[in-house]
Design an enzyme around this catalytic site. Structure first.
Site, PDB file in Angstrom:
ATOM      1  N   CYS A 269      -1.417   2.153  -1.815  1.00 12.36           N
ATOM      2  CA  CYS A 269       0.085   2.042  -1.818  1.00 12.36           C
ATOM      3  C   CYS A 269       0.484   2.017  -0.305  1.00 12.36           C
ATOM      4  O   CYS A 269       1.128   1.018   0.176  1.00 12.36           O
ATOM      5  CB  CYS A 269       0.694   3.005  -2.301  1.00 12.36           C
ATOM      6  SG  CYS A 269      -0.083   3.068  -4.077  1.00 12.36           S
TER       7      CYS A 269
HETATM    8  N1  LIG Z   1      -3.220   3.941  -7.857  1.00 13.06           N
HETATM    9  C1  LIG Z   1      -1.937   4.489  -7.591  1.00 13.06           C
HETATM   10  O1  LIG Z   1      -1.876   5.663  -7.242  1.00 13.06           O
HETATM   11  C2  LIG Z   1      -1.051   3.362  -7.792  1.00 13.06           C
HETATM   12  C3  LIG Z   1       0.297   3.984  -7.781  1.00 13.06           C
HETATM   13  C4  LIG Z   1       1.411   3.428  -7.986  1.00 13.06           C
HETATM   14  C5  LIG Z   1       1.370   1.918  -8.222  1.00 13.06           C
HETATM   15  N2  LIG Z   1       0.008   1.216  -8.209  1.00 13.06           N
HETATM   16  C6  LIG Z   1      -0.095  -0.020  -8.436  1.00 13.06           C
HETATM   17  O2  LIG Z   1      -0.450  -0.247  -9.783  1.00 13.06           O
HETATM   18  C7  LIG Z   1      -1.296  -1.530  -9.696  1.00 13.06           C
HETATM   19  C8  LIG Z   1      -2.768  -1.056 -10.195  1.00 13.06           C
HETATM   20  O3  LIG Z   1      -3.135  -0.246  -9.183  1.00 13.06           O
HETATM   21  P1  LIG Z   1      -4.591   0.616  -9.464  1.00 13.06           P
HETATM   22  O4  LIG Z   1      -4.668   1.692  -8.507  1.00 13.06           O
HETATM   23  O5  LIG Z   1      -4.440   0.977 -11.071  1.00 13.06           O
HETATM   24  O6  LIG Z   1      -5.670  -0.557  -9.214  1.00 13.06           O
HETATM   25  P2  LIG Z   1      -7.287  -0.429  -9.868  1.00 13.06           P
HETATM   26  O7  LIG Z   1      -7.969  -1.228  -8.875  1.00 13.06           O
HETATM   27  O8  LIG Z   1      -7.645   0.923  -9.985  1.00 13.06           O
HETATM   28  O9  LIG Z   1      -7.129  -0.930 -11.300  1.00 13.06           O
HETATM   29  C9  LIG Z   1      -6.918  -2.148 -11.717  1.00 13.06           C
HETATM   30  C10 LIG Z   1      -7.690  -2.645 -12.965  1.00 13.06           C
HETATM   31  O10 LIG Z   1      -7.409  -4.051 -13.113  1.00 13.06           O
HETATM   32  C11 LIG Z   1      -8.514  -4.854 -13.477  1.00 13.06           C
HETATM   33  N3  LIG Z   1      -7.843  -6.260 -13.349  1.00 13.06           N
HETATM   34  C12 LIG Z   1      -7.956  -7.046 -12.301  1.00 13.06           C
HETATM   35  N4  LIG Z   1      -7.445  -8.324 -12.740  1.00 13.06           N
HETATM   36  C13 LIG Z   1      -7.174  -8.112 -13.813  1.00 13.06           C
HETATM   37  C14 LIG Z   1      -6.607  -9.427 -14.828  1.00 13.06           C
HETATM   38  N5  LIG Z   1      -6.519 -10.474 -14.410  1.00 13.06           N
HETATM   39  N6  LIG Z   1      -6.517  -8.990 -16.223  1.00 13.06           N
HETATM   40  C15 LIG Z   1      -6.931  -7.481 -16.383  1.00 13.06           C
HETATM   41  N7  LIG Z   1      -7.473  -6.797 -15.731  1.00 13.06           N
HETATM   42  C16 LIG Z   1      -7.455  -6.859 -14.522  1.00 13.06           C
HETATM   43  C17 LIG Z   1      -9.419  -4.325 -12.554  1.00 13.06           C
HETATM   44  O11 LIG Z   1     -10.791  -4.464 -12.960  1.00 13.06           O
HETATM   45  C18 LIG Z   1      -9.317  -2.793 -12.489  1.00 13.06           C
HETATM   46  O12 LIG Z   1      -9.987  -2.124 -13.465  1.00 13.06           O
HETATM   47  C19 LIG Z   1      -1.193  -2.052  -8.229  1.00 13.06           C
HETATM   48  O13 LIG Z   1      -0.164  -3.004  -8.178  1.00 13.06           O
HETATM   49  C20 LIG Z   1      -0.794  -0.734  -7.667  1.00 13.06           C
HETATM   50  O14 LIG Z   1      -0.331  -1.204  -6.333  1.00 13.06           O
HETATM   51  C21 LIG Z   1      -0.822   2.077  -7.819  1.00 13.06           C
HETATM   52  C1  LIG Z   2       3.170   5.914  -7.038  1.00 10.62           C
HETATM   53  C2  LIG Z   2       2.973   5.810  -5.766  1.00 10.62           C
HETATM   54  O1  LIG Z   2       3.079   4.857  -5.047  1.00 10.62           O
HETATM   55  N1  LIG Z   2       2.587   6.936  -5.002  1.00 10.62           N
HETATM   56  C3  LIG Z   2       2.486   7.018  -3.630  1.00 10.62           C
HETATM   57  C4  LIG Z   2       1.098   7.862  -3.509  1.00 10.62           C
HETATM   58  O2  LIG Z   2       0.818   7.633  -2.189  1.00 10.62           O
HETATM   59  P1  LIG Z   2      -0.645   8.007  -1.831  1.00 10.62           P
HETATM   60  O3  LIG Z   2      -1.650   8.278  -2.822  1.00 10.62           O
HETATM   61  O4  LIG Z   2      -1.090   6.870  -1.029  1.00 10.62           O
HETATM   62  O5  LIG Z   2      -0.670   9.348  -0.990  1.00 10.62           O
HETATM   63  P2  LIG Z   2      -0.022   9.577   0.445  1.00 10.62           P
HETATM   64  O6  LIG Z   2       0.408  11.202   0.328  1.00 10.62           O
HETATM   65  O7  LIG Z   2       1.316   8.724   0.665  1.00 10.62           O
HETATM   66  O8  LIG Z   2      -1.010   9.316   1.650  1.00 10.62           O
HETATM   67  C5  LIG Z   2      -1.279   8.188   1.919  1.00 10.62           C
HETATM   68  C6  LIG Z   2      -1.938   8.110   3.319  1.00 10.62           C
HETATM   69  O9  LIG Z   2      -1.096   8.596   4.477  1.00 10.62           O
HETATM   70  C7  LIG Z   2      -1.681   9.934   4.837  1.00 10.62           C
HETATM   71  N2  LIG Z   2      -0.677  10.890   5.123  1.00 10.62           N
HETATM   72  C8  LIG Z   2       0.030  11.184   4.090  1.00 10.62           C
HETATM   73  C9  LIG Z   2       1.436  12.062   4.404  1.00 10.62           C
HETATM   74  C10 LIG Z   2       1.468  12.617   5.540  1.00 10.62           C
HETATM   75  O10 LIG Z   2       2.380  13.466   5.918  1.00 10.62           O
HETATM   76  N3  LIG Z   2       0.528  12.241   6.634  1.00 10.62           N
HETATM   77  C11 LIG Z   2      -0.454  11.459   6.689  1.00 10.62           C
HETATM   78  O11 LIG Z   2      -1.110  11.042   7.189  1.00 10.62           O
HETATM   79  C12 LIG Z   2      -2.617  10.334   3.882  1.00 10.62           C
HETATM   80  O12 LIG Z   2      -3.661  10.992   4.556  1.00 10.62           O
HETATM   81  C13 LIG Z   2      -3.293   9.125   3.211  1.00 10.62           C
HETATM   82  O13 LIG Z   2      -4.185   8.438   3.898  1.00 10.62           O
HETATM   83  O14 LIG Z   2       1.463   9.346  -3.638  1.00 10.62           O
HETATM   84  C14 LIG Z   2       2.784   9.712  -2.641  1.00 10.62           C
HETATM   85  C15 LIG Z   2       2.830  11.191  -2.769  1.00 10.62           C
HETATM   86  O15 LIG Z   2       1.579  11.785  -2.641  1.00 10.62           O
HETATM   87  C16 LIG Z   2       3.935   9.028  -3.304  1.00 10.62           C
HETATM   88  O16 LIG Z   2       4.945   9.527  -2.608  1.00 10.62           O
HETATM   89  C17 LIG Z   2       3.570   7.550  -2.874  1.00 10.62           C
HETATM   90  O17 LIG Z   2       4.741   6.718  -3.277  1.00 10.62           O
END
Ligand SMILES: NC(=O)c1ccc[n+]([C@@H]2O[C@H](COP(=O)([O-])OP(=O)(O)OC[C@H]3O[C@@H](n4cnc5c(N)ncnc54)[C@H](O)[C@@H]3O)[C@@H](O)[C@H]2O)c1
Ligand SMILES: CC(=O)N[C@@H]1[C@@H](OP(=O)(O)OP(=O)(O)OC[C@H]2O[C@@H](n3ccc(=O)[nH]c3=O)[C@H](O)[C@@H]2O)O[C@H](CO)[C@@H](O)[C@@H]1O
Length: 450
Positions: A269
């Site tokens: 992210c």
């Molecule tokens: N991981 C997080 O903490 C987080 C938090 C907030 C938002 N997001 C957003 O959510 C979205 C998904 O992120 P994620 O971390 O779950 O990704 P991920 O890579 O963990 O999972 C994505 C899944 O989608 C599948 N996929 C890819 N293309 C596809 C398709 N065309 N149809 C069906 N399945 C398909 C992949 O095989 C994979 O299993 C991204 O846009 C990400 O930025 C992620």
């Molecule tokens: C839903 C979603 O989008 N959620 C996001 C997600 O983000 P994330 O999972 O990527 O985690 P982050 O904590 O942001 O870390 C990112 C990188 O920044 C480094 N870092 C962090 C803080 C700091 O003071 N100094 C640093 O160096 C850390 O080591 C790492 O490499 O969770 C956060 C809440 O945890 C959310 O707020 C954020 O919206």
């Protein structure tokens, strides 16, 4: 209420979740727990096979929870035809960046999948993937129209950016979700769905507003982390202990949120999402130089850390090409196994290319490929390896790491998290601490430490 809203209210609606990763799998679990029939579609057949037998690859959904969710009716599938009959579709597919340009390929593909299999009328489409401001207008709605659908009429469109926090302190249902849609009917229908899984939904008047809110959240975080990283560099050269100063600033009860320096910024992210905003800003005629610069600051941290490691080893009589380096922590942040964009990988690549031999340790990471070689990090610290290594890099502050033993057994420590205690004469190079050995200009012999 529309028939769709009635089906959501009485839980007879079937929800299709597209993309079963860190976001899609927890969403599938929570919609199942809320009483819906859930079909989870993923293009990765191996992932689907694992889900079917209760073998989770997502930290936030353990095997027992997954087994229970499948028993309650959650149906993972790699066959998109199984989505036919779903009343609501939630996209949780990956959105990356390709040379500074948002990669909307998976969103486009998944949208076409929905258009192909969704019923002709009374369908809700939700994008929970993180997309750039305007993506629903420019990617999602046109893809639906090109498939013969009428967005806002026979298929309702909304954007509900995911905010889950892997390994974080907030439970899924405690985190409010912003619900963006361009009409009351679309917004109310999407709110009804997400009110079933979170305590609070926050309606906003357009999809672009919800897309923008997500950008603001994560860009704010990235910029402030960049400031913490740049302040650390200032502190190293100005004789300031950045950690103590930041902690002190953190005692201000208002108008300040504490961010700390580190070895770089990883994850799916924070390093990625702001690039959607700057890309869109350039397209619409605004240069977000502050954001561009912050991205560059964070991207430069791993090589700066590498330089400090090289200097520290040299000051203690070891050349990099002859160094044995224990790397403590490979994931991008504590207590998770996610290595996406992890700065530890960048640092390891620089070390390997300089001839050092690395010994990765991470209780949460099973494998990592670095310079085309597959590494299986040790799940626990081997004290003998530590004692014979030239340096221990403390990059990720996993709860499972015993920092006292690390201090006791290491010959030289690079501490990127201000987490390893002093121990006798073990020399410690502490990122961001101008009083420790941190950079070539201020490097002192071990005895001259504080
Ligand atoms: N991981 C997080 O903490 C987080 C938090 C907030 C938002 N997001 C957003 O959510 C979205 C998904 O992120 P994620 O971390 O779950 O990704 P991920 O890579 O963990 O999972 C994505 C899944 O989608 C599948 N996929 C890819 N293309 C596809 C398709 N065309 N149809 C069906 N399945 C398909 C992949 O095989 C994979 O299993 C991204 O846009 C990400 O930025 C992620
Ligand atoms: C839903 C979603 O989008 N959620 C996001 C997600 O983000 P994330 O999972 O990527 O985690 P982050 O904590 O942001 O870390 C990112 C990188 O920044 C480094 N870092 C962090 C803080 C700091 O003071 N100094 C640093 O160096 C850390 O080591 C790492 O490499 O969770 C956060 C809440 O945890 C959310 O707020 C954020 O919206």
């Amino acid at each position: 209420m529309s028939s769709l809203q009635n089906k959501i209210a009485d839980r007879t609606a079937t929800v299709g979740v597209i993309g079963l990763g860190y976001v899609g799998l927890p969403l599938s679990q929570h919609f199942t727990d809320a009483g819906f029939d859930v079909v989870g579609f993923d293009v990765d057949e191996e992932r689907v096979s694992r889900l079917r037998v209760g073998d989770s690859y997502v930290d936030d959904v353990d095997d027992d929870t997954l087994t229970e969710t499948v028993a309650r009716g959650f149906r993972p599938t790699a066959d998109p035809a199984k989505l036919a009959g779903c009343d609501a579709f939630v996209l949780a597919v990956p959105t990356g960046v390709e040379s500074g340009t948002p990669d909307m390929g998976a969103v486009r593909q998944a949208t076409r999948t929905v258009a192909e299999y969704a019923p002709d009328r009374d369908v809700l489409f939700v994008c929970s993937s993180t997309v750039y401001p305007g993506a629903a207008d420019e990617v999602i709605r046109p893809a639906l129209e090109n498939s013969g659908r009428i967005p806002g009429d026979d298929i309702l469109v909304s954007v509900v950016p995911e905010r889950l926090n892997p390994g974080g302190e907030y439970d899924f249902e405690e985190i409010p979700l912003v619900v963006g849609a361009d009409s009351v009917r679309e917004r109310e229908t999407a709110q009804a769905l997400f009110d079933s899984v979170v305590a609070e939904t926050v309606p906003v008047g357009e999809t672009i507003t919800a897309e923008s809110a997500k950008m603001i959240e994560n860009t704010y975080r990235m910029v402030n982390i960049a400031f913490a990283n740049q302040f650390a560099e200032f502190a190293e050269n100005a004789g300031v202990d950045a950690w103590e100063a930041i902690d002190a600033a953190g005692t201000k009860p208002f108008g300040f949120q504490k961010f700390t320096p580190g070895p770089g910024v990883g994850g799916h992210c924070i390093p990625v999402d702001p690039q959607y905003l700057t890309w869109r800003a350039k397209q619409t005629g605004t240069g977000l130089s502050l954001v561009d610069n912050a991205i560059e600051v964070n991207e430069a941290v791993p090589s700066r850390v590498f330089g400090q490691i090289k200097t520290a080893l040299s000051a203690h009589g070891t050349d990099l090409d002859d160094a044995s380096v224990v790397v403590l922590g490979m994931s991008y942040k504590p207590n998770v196994g996610d290595i996406r964009n992890s700065p530890a990988l960048d640092i390891c690549e620089l070390l390997i290319n300089a001839g050092a031999s690395i010994h990765p340790v991470d209780p949460h990471v099973d494998e990592a490929v670095i310079v085309d070689e597959r590494y299986e990090p040790a799940s626990a610290i081997d004290r003998g390896t530590l004692r014979s290594a030239d340096i221990a890099l403390f990059l990720v502050n996993h709860d499972k790491f015993d920092t006292d033993k690390i201090a006791e057994d290491s010959n030289l420590i690079f501490d990127a998290q201000n987490a390893v205690p002093e121990y006798n004469d073990t020399p410690v190079v502490r990122l961001g601490d101008g009083n420790s050995e941190v950079s070539s200009s201020s490097l002192k012999s071990p005895v001259s430490r504080r």
